[in-house]
Scaffold this active site. Sequence first.
Site, short mmCIF file in Angstrom:
data_model
loop_
_atom_site.label_atom_id
_atom_site.label_comp_id
_atom_site.label_asym_id
_atom_site.label_seq_id
_atom_site.Cartn_x
_atom_site.Cartn_y
_atom_site.Cartn_z
N GLU A 279 0.82 -1.21 0.00
CA GLU A 279 0.00 0.00 0.00
C GLU A 279 0.86 1.26 0.00
OE1 GLU A 279 -3.09 -0.06 -0.57
OE2 GLU A 279 -3.30 -2.23 -0.40
N HIS A 282 1.98 2.66 -3.38
CA HIS A 282 1.08 3.55 -4.12
C HIS A 282 1.39 5.01 -3.78
CE1 HIS A 282 -1.20 0.31 -5.74
NE2 HIS A 282 -1.65 -0.13 -4.58
#
Length: 426
Positions: A279, A282
Amino acid sequence: MTRKIGFYAVVAYVLYGLFFYWYLFQYTSPTLPFEFQGSRADPSTFLNSRELVLSEEYSRVRNFLFFISTPFEWLLYLFILLFGFSKAFKKWGESSAKYKPLQTAIYLFWLNITAFVLTFPLGYISYSLSKTYHISTQSFPSWMKDEMIDFWVNYVILYLLVIVLYWLMKKSQKRWWLYAWFLSIPFTLFLTFIQPVVIDPLYNDFTPLKDKALEAEILKLASASNIPANHVFEVNMSDKTSALNAYVTGIGSNARIVLWDTSLKELENDEILFVMAHEMAHYVEKHIYIGIGISLFFSLFGLYFVYKLMHWIVNRWGDALKISRVEDIHSFPLVLLLISMLLFAVNPVTNLISRYEEKRADDYAVQFTEDPEAGIVTFQKLAKTGLSEVNPPLLVKIFRYSHPTMLERISKLEEESIRLQNQQQE
């Protein structure tokens, strides 16, 4: 002409639905390619026989609901125009209020409540399906509460958009689409900025992560990735689902690292760290900003096409659709119909871009944690708890999958795991 348009629209919808029923339930097969059978991506290695059957059943019905739901909205907006409901909603607004902004609010309320009521059965079927297969743990009152929040959040946002859009249409009949696009840039950035702290908390409770040792490890990863985070939040998703997830959201000072409490319960610490590294990729690779940029790029051409198509449609079928002028607010269902169709059409492209970004994030997580084993187990658990298809049919992947398939993700990690093991042995 009105009856003819309605008849052909219904026939097209029925044929479309029959095609996808045949495609999903008759034509496609969940069988893996031979080279992947017995690998760690093979669901038979981490799902029992009952889970395999349930996964296949659930995926097919859920995919079918997806493919028939969006065109059903098109049919709905078309019939709201054909039967003159949009024109009636406008009259109700004009007869109930003196001021234009209030008339618009009343018009939009009736349009939204009509769409909500008529699409409610499909939403309820989807909710019941998730409950039946034990994906959803949410009570009906809680689900209805979320539906009501959705209704009012969408209503407020749509009201702001409609007020500005139709004001621009009346001020500049030929350039309104361009001015609307310019104004959409700060509006999109504003919504992205406030979502983590204003909109998301309407649906769930966000609290600081209770496991401070785990939080310290996650923040250590964040610091190494130059992510300016001082806290990790957990959200009480176990009240609603058994699925697992985590994400980094927001921009600027409102950026947040969030873990679902289901992930905290089901995943080991090394698996959570792999997910968080994914995550964080990103954020590191600016995927949030790239996504905003891509959205704005498509919206520029989308608004232009809506402008062109609306004038062409109104000139040709305006009488049948009960639309005398594009600039009149009762043409708004046509705006919604065209935008929905364009979004559906570009879905394969945006999903392709997203899958590339997700692949990059997987690669980043492997390089950062040097623990592909944790990734393999995590993806197996994700597939198990969500009854996800490991190898979905091609059209499902093209239109639905914003992430690589589990077959692709686990296979890639398995190759990486073997490569690292060989390196260690050498």
